[in-house]
Design an enzyme around this catalytic site. Structure first.
Site, PDB file in Angstrom:
ATOM      1  N   ILE A   1       0.816  -1.225   0.000  1.00 22.97           N
ATOM      2  CA  ILE A   1       0.000   0.000   0.000  1.00 22.97           C
ATOM      3  C   ILE A   1       0.844   1.267   0.000  1.00 22.97           C
ATOM      4  O   ILE A   1       0.318   2.364  -0.150  1.00 22.97           O
ATOM      5  CB  ILE A   1      -0.959   0.055   1.225  1.00 22.97           C
ATOM      6  CG1 ILE A   1      -0.185  -0.200   2.527  1.00 22.97           C
ATOM      7  CG2 ILE A   1      -2.087  -0.945   1.055  1.00 22.97           C
ATOM      8  CD1 ILE A   1      -1.045  -0.036   3.769  1.00 22.97           C
TER       9      ILE A   1
ATOM     10  N   HIS B   1       5.194   2.991  -0.288  1.00 26.18           N
ATOM     11  CA  HIS B   1       6.576   2.741  -0.633  1.00 26.18           C
ATOM     12  C   HIS B   1       7.448   3.825  -0.029  1.00 26.18           C
ATOM     13  O   HIS B   1       7.031   4.965   0.069  1.00 26.18           O
ATOM     14  CB  HIS B   1       6.710   2.762  -2.159  1.00 26.18           C
ATOM     15  CG  HIS B   1       7.663   1.739  -2.621  1.00 26.18           C
ATOM     16  ND1 HIS B   1       7.275   0.465  -2.944  1.00 26.18           N
ATOM     17  CD2 HIS B   1       9.011   1.781  -2.761  1.00 26.18           C
ATOM     18  CE1 HIS B   1       8.345  -0.236  -3.300  1.00 26.18           C
ATOM     19  NE2 HIS B   1       9.408   0.540  -3.193  1.00 26.18           N
ATOM     20  N   GLY B   2       8.640   3.469   0.386  1.00 27.51           N
ATOM     21  CA  GLY B   2       9.567   4.475   0.907  1.00 27.51           C
ATOM     22  C   GLY B   2      10.984   4.088   0.607  1.00 27.51           C
ATOM     23  O   GLY B   2      11.230   3.103  -0.084  1.00 27.51           O
ATOM     24  N   SER B   3      11.904   4.833   1.153  1.00 27.09           N
ATOM     25  CA  SER B   3      13.319   4.579   0.913  1.00 27.09           C
ATOM     26  C   SER B   3      13.742   3.253   1.544  1.00 27.09           C
ATOM     27  O   SER B   3      14.596   2.543   1.028  1.00 27.09           O
ATOM     28  CB  SER B   3      14.139   5.712   1.505  1.00 27.09           C
ATOM     29  OG  SER B   3      13.615   6.042   2.775  1.00 27.09           O
TER      30      SER B   3
ATOM     31  N   GLY C   1      11.856   0.478   2.018  1.00 20.81           N
ATOM     32  CA  GLY C   1      11.162  -0.719   1.552  1.00 20.81           C
ATOM     33  C   GLY C   1       9.711  -0.391   1.286  1.00 20.81           C
ATOM     34  O   GLY C   1       9.411   0.629   0.687  1.00 20.81           O
TER      35      GLY C   1
ATOM     36  N   VAL D   1       5.293  -0.625   2.576  1.00 18.53           N
ATOM     37  CA  VAL D   1       4.283  -0.783   3.618  1.00 18.53           C
ATOM     38  C   VAL D   1       3.169  -1.662   3.053  1.00 18.53           C
ATOM     39  O   VAL D   1       2.786  -1.511   1.882  1.00 18.53           O
ATOM     40  CB  VAL D   1       3.724   0.588   4.063  1.00 18.53           C
ATOM     41  CG1 VAL D   1       2.653   0.420   5.129  1.00 18.53           C
ATOM     42  CG2 VAL D   1       4.843   1.488   4.573  1.00 18.53           C
TER      43      VAL D   1
ATOM     44  N   LYS E   1       5.123  -2.153   8.042  1.00 23.05           N
ATOM     45  CA  LYS E   1       6.224  -1.469   7.355  1.00 23.05           C
ATOM     46  C   LYS E   1       7.421  -2.409   7.426  1.00 23.05           C
ATOM     47  O   LYS E   1       7.912  -2.711   8.504  1.00 23.05           O
ATOM     48  CB  LYS E   1       6.509  -0.149   8.078  1.00 23.05           C
ATOM     49  CG  LYS E   1       7.516   0.764   7.408  1.00 23.05           C
ATOM     50  CD  LYS E   1       7.466   2.160   8.076  1.00 23.05           C
ATOM     51  CE  LYS E   1       8.513   3.104   7.576  1.00 23.05           C
ATOM     52  NZ  LYS E   1       8.336   4.477   8.107  1.00 23.05           N
TER      53      LYS E   1
ATOM     54  N   ASP F   1       8.945  15.633  10.146  1.00 23.02           N
ATOM     55  CA  ASP F   1       8.636  15.353   8.737  1.00 23.02           C
ATOM     56  C   ASP F   1       7.131  15.459   8.499  1.00 23.02           C
ATOM     57  O   ASP F   1       6.511  14.588   7.884  1.00 23.02           O
ATOM     58  CB  ASP F   1       9.176  13.973   8.349  1.00 23.02           C
ATOM     59  CG  ASP F   1       9.379  13.828   6.836  1.00 23.02           C
ATOM     60  OD1 ASP F   1       9.303  14.853   6.120  1.00 23.02           O
ATOM     61  OD2 ASP F   1       9.610  12.701   6.374  1.00 23.02           O
TER      62      ASP F   1
HETATM   63  P1  ADP Z   1       8.578   6.784   4.626  1.00 23.95           P
HETATM   64  O1  ADP Z   1       9.529   6.946   5.755  1.00 23.95           O
HETATM   65  O2  ADP Z   1       9.209   6.079   3.465  1.00 23.95           O
HETATM   66  O3  ADP Z   1       7.930   8.056   4.190  1.00 23.95           O
HETATM   67  P2  ADP Z   1       5.999   6.051   5.773  1.00 23.95           P
HETATM   68  O4  ADP Z   1       5.953   5.517   7.169  1.00 23.95           O
HETATM   69  O5  ADP Z   1       5.566   7.463   5.579  1.00 23.95           O
HETATM   70  O6  ADP Z   1       7.454   5.800   5.176  1.00 23.95           O
HETATM   71  O7  ADP Z   1       5.120   5.103   4.856  1.00 23.95           O
HETATM   72  C1  ADP Z   1       5.077   5.269   3.441  1.00 23.95           C
HETATM   73  C2  ADP Z   1       3.626   5.276   2.962  1.00 23.95           C
HETATM   74  O8  ADP Z   1       2.980   4.050   3.354  1.00 23.95           O
HETATM   75  C3  ADP Z   1       2.767   6.381   3.568  1.00 23.95           C
HETATM   76  O9  ADP Z   1       2.867   7.574   2.848  1.00 23.95           O
HETATM   77  C4  ADP Z   1       1.378   5.767   3.477  1.00 23.95           C
HETATM   78  O10 ADP Z   1       0.860   5.919   2.167  1.00 23.95           O
HETATM   79  C5  ADP Z   1       1.636   4.289   3.728  1.00 23.95           C
HETATM   80  N1  ADP Z   1       1.440   3.956   5.157  1.00 23.95           N
HETATM   81  C6  ADP Z   1       2.350   4.069   6.148  1.00 23.95           C
HETATM   82  N2  ADP Z   1       1.851   3.682   7.334  1.00 23.95           N
HETATM   83  C7  ADP Z   1       0.576   3.291   7.086  1.00 23.95           C
HETATM   84  C8  ADP Z   1      -0.506   2.792   7.917  1.00 23.95           C
HETATM   85  N3  ADP Z   1      -0.348   2.602   9.221  1.00 23.95           N
HETATM   86  N4  ADP Z   1      -1.682   2.519   7.311  1.00 23.95           N
HETATM   87  C9  ADP Z   1      -1.836   2.711   5.987  1.00 23.95           C
HETATM   88  N5  ADP Z   1      -0.886   3.183   5.174  1.00 23.95           N
HETATM   89  C10 ADP Z   1       0.313   3.478   5.703  1.00 23.95           C
HETATM   90 MG    MG Z   2       6.557   9.184   4.912  1.00 25.93          MG
END
Ligand code: ADP
Ligand code: MG
Length: 331
Positions: A34, A36-38, A40, A42, A57, A151
């Site tokens: 659902i 994506h980030g640096s 890996g 989620v 995550k 952030d």
């Molecule tokens: P990053 O550090 O890469 O930004 P995030 O924790 O923000 O990582 O997670 C990346 C994306 O994953 C978020 O922008 C969101 O779309 C989705 N996401 C993260 N945590 C959740 C959650 N608890 N429920 C649903 N989606 C989530």
């Molecule tokens: Mg984020």
């Protein structure tokens, strides 16, 4: 040797106690990406024990800079563990498997940034007020415990099914205010974070600045200066006057709220606590604003073309156990 030990080391009991010993592959099923980030990705997942939906995550600590990645994971887990507030994402525990940490959290439908992407339009002012109010309550909680998020942006503000607003992504957060490191996402960064590179310290007010930028993002779809490269934007934020809301159709309350958040000198900028009394967030609005927004978004997702639909169908995941209903998958 760094405080948390080498990548994956559980020799230190303070580190070992951060992780459950079970094999997460046996506890969670039906994983679907659902986000994506640096680090890996989620995932949406189901807890086999009670069929509850959770978000996971997955953070890998193999390959290059594995010790640094391991430190980052320990930091984020320690931070999440401390949080107990309706407007911060709820942490459920962390597991280790094959050089990957599985950080389990409460499930949210998506971020405020996803909403902008689905609608391709700014949010309405009451919607922005509701999202901002929720995020501000989460920030006031963090700041009262001397924590800084660092952030804040629409992509890190999550919405859950009953219409709650949650701060997420504590990967950049600081457990100690004041802080002095250069952390965040350029376009949303407060001037004093940028200037802290060579002078001084900062505190929770940097989150108030980023919240002001997030308000503009929700009202205009992108933060100010987004067409510039990140380095130029940083220079611009530090040197020039604060941005303001572009369109004239917003209320005086909203403009004033954004102006307050975007006071360049931190001493002139109100704290999150003080802003909780601002009329922009206190003004009466229907209690169902966020629920209606979620419904409006789900309806819009069903109408998206295939490429966009594939990206956003996650907003419908929780609806039916066997995948999103109301639409036959296209080719
Ligand atoms: P990053 O550090 O890469 O930004 P995030 O924790 O923000 O990582 O997670 C990346 C994306 O994953 C978020 O922008 C969101 O779309 C989705 N996401 C993260 N945590 C959740 C959650 N608890 N429920 C649903 N989606 C989530
Ligand atoms: Mg984020």
């Amino acid at each position: 040797m760094p405080a948390g030990g080498r990548a994956g080391s559980l020799k230190d009991p303070d580190v070992a106690e951060l992780f459950f010993k079970d094999d997460p592959e046996k506890l969670f099923s039906d994983l679907r990406e659902i986000g994506h980030g640096s680090f890996g990705a989620v995932y949406f997942a189901r807890d086999i024990r009670n069929s509850e939906v959770v978000a996971i995550k997955k953070m890998s600590y193999s390959g290059k800079q594995s010790n640094e990645k391991w430190q980052d994971i320990i930091k984020e887990v320690r931070f999440l563990q401390k949080l107990r507030h309706p407007n911060t994402i709820q942490y459920r525990g962390c597991y280790l498997r094959e050089h990957t940490a599985w950080l389990v959290m409460e499930y949210c439908l998506g971020s405020a940034s996803d909403l902008l992407e689905v609608h391709k339009k700014p949010l309405q002012e009451v919607e922005i007020a509701a999202v901002t109010h929720g995020a501000l309550q989460g920030l006031a909680y963090l700041h009262s415990h001397n924590m800084i998020h660092r952030d804040v942006k629409a992509g890190n503000i999550l919405l859950s099914e009953p219409g709650l607003v949650k701060l997420g992504d504590f990967g950049s957060a600081s457990i100690m205010a004041p802080a002095n490191s250069f952390v965040g996402t350029p376009y949303w960064m407060a001037p004093e974070v940028i200037l802290a590179m060579d002078e001084g310290q900062y505190d929770g007010k940097v989150d108030v600045w980023s919240l002001g930028i997030t308000c503009i993002e929700l009202a205009e779809r992108k933060p100010p200066l987004f067409n510039m490269n990140a380095m130029s934007a940083l220079y611009h934020i530090a040197q020039n006057e604060s941005p303001v809301l572009q369109s004239g159709h917003w209320s005086e309350y909203f403009r004033n709220f954004v102006d307050s958040c975007l006071q360049k000198i931190p001493q002139d900028r109100p704290t999150s606590e003080v802003l909780l009394k601002h009329r922009f967030v206190l003004r009466e609005r229907p209690p169902t604003v966020i629920m209606d927004l979620i419904q409006r978004t789900k309806d819009a997702v069903r109408e998206l073309d295939n490429l966009q639909y594939r990206k956003m169908k996650k907003i419908l995941f929780q609806e039916a156990p066997n995948g999103p209903a109301g639409r036959t998958p296209g080719p």
